[in-house]
Design a protein around this motif. Structure first.
Motif, PDB file in Angstrom:
ATOM      1  N   MET A   1      53.112   1.866 -19.502  1.00  0.00           N
ATOM      2  CA  MET A   1      53.158   3.146 -18.485  1.00  0.00           C
ATOM      3  C   MET A   1      54.676   3.332 -17.780  1.00  0.00           C
ATOM      4  SD  MET A   1      50.540   4.666 -15.686  1.00  0.00           S
ATOM      5  CE  MET A   1      49.940   2.969 -15.412  1.00  0.00           C
ATOM      6  N   ASN A   2      55.235   4.409 -18.105  1.00  0.00           N
ATOM      7  CA  ASN A   2      56.534   4.146 -17.333  1.00  0.00           C
ATOM      8  C   ASN A   2      56.261   4.697 -15.843  1.00  0.00           C
ATOM      9  OD1 ASN A   2      56.371   7.502 -17.022  1.00  0.00           O
ATOM     10  ND2 ASN A   2      57.150   7.457 -19.211  1.00  0.00           N
ATOM     11  N   ALA A   3      57.191   4.849 -15.044  1.00  0.00           N
ATOM     12  CA  ALA A   3      57.238   4.952 -13.539  1.00  0.00           C
ATOM     13  C   ALA A   3      56.960   6.543 -13.437  1.00  0.00           C
ATOM     14  CB  ALA A   3      58.534   4.647 -13.078  1.00  0.00           C
ATOM     15  N   VAL A   4      57.228   7.382 -13.883  1.00  0.00           N
ATOM     16  CA  VAL A   4      56.987   8.816 -13.886  1.00  0.00           C
ATOM     17  C   VAL A   4      55.599   8.794 -14.153  1.00  0.00           C
ATOM     18  CG1 VAL A   4      57.032  11.136 -14.877  1.00  0.00           C
ATOM     19  CG2 VAL A   4      59.214   9.737 -14.516  1.00  0.00           C
ATOM     20  N   HIS A   5      54.989   8.494 -15.408  1.00  0.00           N
ATOM     21  CA  HIS A   5      53.524   8.585 -15.481  1.00  0.00           C
ATOM     22  C   HIS A   5      52.749   7.789 -14.525  1.00  0.00           C
ATOM     23  CE1 HIS A   5      54.095   9.359 -20.132  1.00  0.00           C
ATOM     24  NE2 HIS A   5      54.178  10.521 -19.266  1.00  0.00           N
ATOM     25  N   ALA A   6      53.236   6.707 -14.049  1.00  0.00           N
ATOM     26  CA  ALA A   6      52.590   6.069 -12.857  1.00  0.00           C
ATOM     27  C   ALA A   6      52.290   6.711 -11.619  1.00  0.00           C
ATOM     28  CB  ALA A   6      53.187   4.706 -12.700  1.00  0.00           C
ATOM     29  N   LYS A   7      53.323   7.478 -11.340  1.00  0.00           N
ATOM     30  CA  LYS A   7      53.404   8.180 -10.052  1.00  0.00           C
ATOM     31  C   LYS A   7      52.325   9.271 -10.250  1.00  0.00           C
ATOM     32  CE  LYS A   7      56.168  10.510  -6.432  1.00  0.00           C
ATOM     33  NZ  LYS A   7      55.225  11.386  -6.282  1.00  0.00           N
ATOM     34  N   VAL A   8      52.442   9.943 -11.435  1.00  0.00           N
ATOM     35  CA  VAL A   8      51.479  11.335 -11.622  1.00  0.00           C
ATOM     36  C   VAL A   8      50.062  10.723 -11.635  1.00  0.00           C
ATOM     37  CG1 VAL A   8      50.748  12.690 -13.453  1.00  0.00           C
ATOM     38  CG2 VAL A   8      53.327  12.486 -13.197  1.00  0.00           C
ATOM     39  N   HIS A   9      50.071   9.618 -12.345  1.00  0.00           N
ATOM     40  CA  HIS A   9      48.554   9.135 -12.183  1.00  0.00           C
ATOM     41  C   HIS A   9      47.897   8.787 -10.697  1.00  0.00           C
ATOM     42  CE1 HIS A   9      48.989   7.892 -16.714  1.00  0.00           C
ATOM     43  NE2 HIS A   9      49.096   9.173 -16.513  1.00  0.00           N
ATOM     44  N   ALA A  10      48.819   8.176 -10.076  1.00  0.00           N
ATOM     45  CA  ALA A  10      48.666   7.766  -8.736  1.00  0.00           C
ATOM     46  C   ALA A  10      48.136   8.851  -7.861  1.00  0.00           C
ATOM     47  CB  ALA A  10      49.543   6.960  -8.200  1.00  0.00           C
ATOM     48  N   ASP A  11      49.082  10.129  -8.054  1.00  0.00           N
ATOM     49  CA  ASP A  11      49.053  11.291  -7.189  1.00  0.00           C
ATOM     50  C   ASP A  11      47.722  12.105  -7.648  1.00  0.00           C
ATOM     51  OD1 ASP A  11      51.312  10.552  -6.021  1.00  0.00           O
ATOM     52  OD2 ASP A  11      52.632  12.121  -7.186  1.00  0.00           O
ATOM     53  N   VAL A  12      47.387  12.227  -9.000  1.00  0.00           N
ATOM     54  CA  VAL A  12      46.306  12.726  -9.296  1.00  0.00           C
ATOM     55  C   VAL A  12      45.320  12.101  -8.908  1.00  0.00           C
ATOM     56  CG1 VAL A  12      45.903  12.368 -11.689  1.00  0.00           C
ATOM     57  CG2 VAL A  12      45.551  14.604 -10.983  1.00  0.00           C
ATOM     58  N   LEU A  13      44.888  10.775  -8.980  1.00  0.00           N
ATOM     59  CA  LEU A  13      43.780   9.973  -8.717  1.00  0.00           C
ATOM     60  C   LEU A  13      43.431   9.665  -7.169  1.00  0.00           C
ATOM     61  CD1 LEU A  13      43.958   7.457 -11.633  1.00  0.00           C
ATOM     62  CD2 LEU A  13      42.432   9.621 -11.390  1.00  0.00           C
ATOM     63  N   ALA A  14      44.468  10.147  -6.560  1.00  0.00           N
ATOM     64  CA  ALA A  14      44.536   9.724  -5.113  1.00  0.00           C
ATOM     65  C   ALA A  14      43.513  10.311  -4.275  1.00  0.00           C
ATOM     66  CB  ALA A  14      45.858  10.136  -4.336  1.00  0.00           C
ATOM     67  N   GLY A  15      42.274   9.590  -3.445  1.00  0.00           N
ATOM     68  CA  GLY A  15      41.180  10.190  -3.065  1.00  0.00           C
ATOM     69  C   GLY A  15      40.374  10.926  -3.708  1.00  0.00           C
ATOM     70  N   ARG A  16      40.457  10.694  -5.265  1.00  0.00           N
ATOM     71  CA  ARG A  16      39.359  11.361  -5.960  1.00  0.00           C
ATOM     72  C   ARG A  16      38.296  10.360  -6.597  1.00  0.00           C
ATOM     73  NH1 ARG A  16      39.017  16.125  -9.361  1.00  0.00           N
ATOM     74  NH2 ARG A  16      41.207  16.742  -8.521  1.00  0.00           N
ATOM     75  N   GLY A 159      36.348  19.483 -11.089  1.00  0.00           N
ATOM     76  CA  GLY A 159      36.649  18.278 -11.905  1.00  0.00           C
ATOM     77  C   GLY A 159      38.052  18.289 -12.137  1.00  0.00           C
ATOM     78  N   LEU A 160      38.352  17.045 -12.787  1.00  0.00           N
ATOM     79  CA  LEU A 160      39.710  16.880 -13.204  1.00  0.00           C
ATOM     80  C   LEU A 160      39.835  17.095 -14.653  1.00  0.00           C
ATOM     81  CD1 LEU A 160      42.672  15.652 -12.644  1.00  0.00           C
ATOM     82  CD2 LEU A 160      41.902  13.394 -13.125  1.00  0.00           C
ATOM     83  N   THR A 161      41.054  17.915 -15.207  1.00  0.00           N
ATOM     84  CA  THR A 161      40.913  18.395 -16.452  1.00  0.00           C
ATOM     85  C   THR A 161      42.332  17.802 -16.973  1.00  0.00           C
ATOM     86  OG1 THR A 161      41.832  20.362 -15.767  1.00  0.00           O
ATOM     87  CG2 THR A 161      39.564  20.304 -16.354  1.00  0.00           C
ATOM     88  N   VAL A 162      42.280  17.224 -18.236  1.00  0.00           N
ATOM     89  CA  VAL A 162      43.416  16.652 -18.884  1.00  0.00           C
ATOM     90  C   VAL A 162      43.327  16.989 -20.249  1.00  0.00           C
ATOM     91  CG1 VAL A 162      44.601  14.921 -19.730  1.00  0.00           C
ATOM     92  CG2 VAL A 162      43.388  14.704 -17.382  1.00  0.00           C
ATOM     93  N   THR A 198      42.904   3.762 -17.828  1.00  0.00           N
ATOM     94  CA  THR A 198      42.941   2.576 -17.259  1.00  0.00           C
ATOM     95  C   THR A 198      43.140   2.264 -15.767  1.00  0.00           C
ATOM     96  OG1 THR A 198      45.248   2.283 -18.049  1.00  0.00           O
ATOM     97  CG2 THR A 198      43.520   1.731 -19.277  1.00  0.00           C
ATOM     98  N   ALA A 199      44.122   3.476 -15.303  1.00  0.00           N
ATOM     99  CA  ALA A 199      44.302   3.492 -13.858  1.00  0.00           C
ATOM    100  C   ALA A 199      43.192   4.005 -12.934  1.00  0.00           C
ATOM    101  CB  ALA A 199      45.408   4.534 -13.587  1.00  0.00           C
ATOM    102  N   MET A 200      42.251   4.373 -13.570  1.00  0.00           N
ATOM    103  CA  MET A 200      41.006   4.963 -12.667  1.00  0.00           C
ATOM    104  C   MET A 200      40.240   3.849 -12.422  1.00  0.00           C
ATOM    105  SD  MET A 200      39.412   7.807 -15.317  1.00  0.00           S
ATOM    106  CE  MET A 200      37.981   7.834 -14.719  1.00  0.00           C
ATOM    107  N   MET A 201      40.398   2.448 -12.803  1.00  0.00           N
ATOM    108  CA  MET A 201      39.889   1.165 -12.638  1.00  0.00           C
ATOM    109  C   MET A 201      40.106   0.959 -10.911  1.00  0.00           C
ATOM    110  SD  MET A 201      37.644   0.175 -14.885  1.00  0.00           S
ATOM    111  CE  MET A 201      37.653  -1.679 -14.378  1.00  0.00           C
ATOM    112  N   GLU A 202      41.499   1.225 -10.645  1.00  0.00           N
ATOM    113  CA  GLU A 202      41.973   1.027  -9.220  1.00  0.00           C
ATOM    114  C   GLU A 202      41.264   1.945  -8.318  1.00  0.00           C
ATOM    115  OE1 GLU A 202      46.153   1.140  -9.669  1.00  0.00           O
ATOM    116  OE2 GLU A 202      46.509  -0.137 -11.400  1.00  0.00           O
ATOM    117  N   ASN A 203      40.745   2.939  -8.626  1.00  0.00           N
ATOM    118  CA  ASN A 203      40.238   3.694  -7.593  1.00  0.00           C
ATOM    119  C   ASN A 203      38.666   3.707  -7.794  1.00  0.00           C
ATOM    120  OD1 ASN A 203      42.739   4.807  -7.738  1.00  0.00           O
ATOM    121  ND2 ASN A 203      42.085   6.772  -6.865  1.00  0.00           N
ATOM    122  N   GLN A 204      37.963   2.833  -8.196  1.00  0.00           N
ATOM    123  CA  GLN A 204      36.597   2.619  -8.274  1.00  0.00           C
ATOM    124  C   GLN A 204      36.102   2.361  -6.835  1.00  0.00           C
ATOM    125  OE1 GLN A 204      34.385   1.016 -12.070  1.00  0.00           O
ATOM    126  NE2 GLN A 204      36.280  -0.557 -11.920  1.00  0.00           N
TER     127      GLN A 204
END
Length: 204
Positions: A1-16, A159-162, A198-204
Motif C-alpha cells: 500500500m502506498n503512502a497516499v492510499h494509507a493516509k486515505v484509508h486511515a482518514d476514512v476509517l478514523a472513528g468509524r 454506511g461507507l461506500t467504495v 486489511t486496514a480495517m483490522m486496525e480499527n476493530q
C-alpha cells in the motif's frame, strides 16, 4: 500500500465502526474477488457477504472454489442462517439474498432485478437497513446497473461506500452507474480496495 492510499484509508476509517461488508460484482468479478479476498487474515473480524451474478440453472461452486484460496471460512448463504463475523458468504444462484433486522439471511424468488437473481441491489438495500452506518459496501466490475441503487441506500443510511475505479474494472458499466447515481466515499482500484479491507483490522 502506498503512502497516499494509507493516509486515505486511515482518514476514512478514523472513528468509524464497521461490523459487516457487502460486495457486489458481475462480469469480471471472480478475478477481482480473487485479488481481494485471499488477502484477508483468518481472524478478520467482519462478515463479508458477496453477490456475484450467476446463471439460475446450475449449482454454484463459488464457496468451494474460494475456500481453497482463503484463510477465512467460506459458506454459501442459506435461508435463516445467522450472519457471523469472520466468515465469507456467497449468495446462492436463483435466489435473491437479503439480510433481516436480526442479522439472519433470507432467500426469496421474487422477479429478477436488472435481469439478475440474486441481485446486488436487494442484498445491499437490506444490509443497509440492518447495519446502517456500520456497513461497508463495495461494488466491483460488471455489465449492468445492478448495485447502484443499493450503494445509494448504504450511503443514505450512513454506511461507507467504495466503488472500483471504472478505469481499473474489466467492465466499467456497473461501477460507472453507481458513481453517476451517488458519489461514493471512495473510488479505488482493486489493490487499494484490498488494502482498505486489511486496514480495517486496525480499527476493530
Amino acid at each position: 500500500m502506498n503512502a497516499v492510499h494509507a493516509k486515505v484509508h486511515a482518514d476514512v476509517l478514523a472513528g468509524r465502526r464497521i461490523d459487516a461488508v457487502v460486495i457486489g460484482a458481475s462480469a469480471g468479478g471472480i478475478d477481482a474477488l480473487l485479488r481481494i479476498l485471499p488477502a484477508l487474515p483468518k481472524n478478520f473480524g467482519f462478515s463479508v457477504t458477496v453477490v456475484l451474478h450467476l446463471p439460475d440453472d446450475r449449482d454454484s461452486r463459488l464457496a468451494e472454489v474460494f475456500q481453497q484460496h482463503l484463510a477465512m471460512p467460506v459458506r454459501q448463504a442459506d435461508d435463516k442462517m445467522t450472519v457471523q463475523a469472520g466468515r465469507v458468504y456467497f449468495a446462492p444462484p436463483g435466489y435473491h439474498l437479503s439480510v433481516e433486522r436480526d442479522f439472519s439471511f433470507s432467500l426469496s424468488q421474487e422477479d429478477p432485478v436488472h435481469f439478475s437473481r440474486p441481485a446486488i441491489d436487494i442484498l445491499m438495500e437490506s444490509a443497509a437497513d440492518a447495519w446502517g452506518q456500520r456497513l461497508l459496501g463495495i461494488l466491483l466490475t460488471g455489465a449492468s446497473a445492478d448495485g447502484a441503487v443499493g450503494m445509494a441506500r448504504i450511503a443514505a443510511c450512513g454506511g461507507l461506500t467504495v466503488v472500483q475505479d471504472p478505469k481499473d474494472a474489466e467492465i466499467a458499466t456497473m461501477p460507472s452507474a453507481a458513481i453517476r447515481l451517488r458519489a461514493p466515499d471512495l473510488v479505488l482500484p482493486v489493490p487499494a480496495i484490498r488494502a482498505l479491507m486489511t486496514a480495517m483490522m486496525e480499527n476493530q
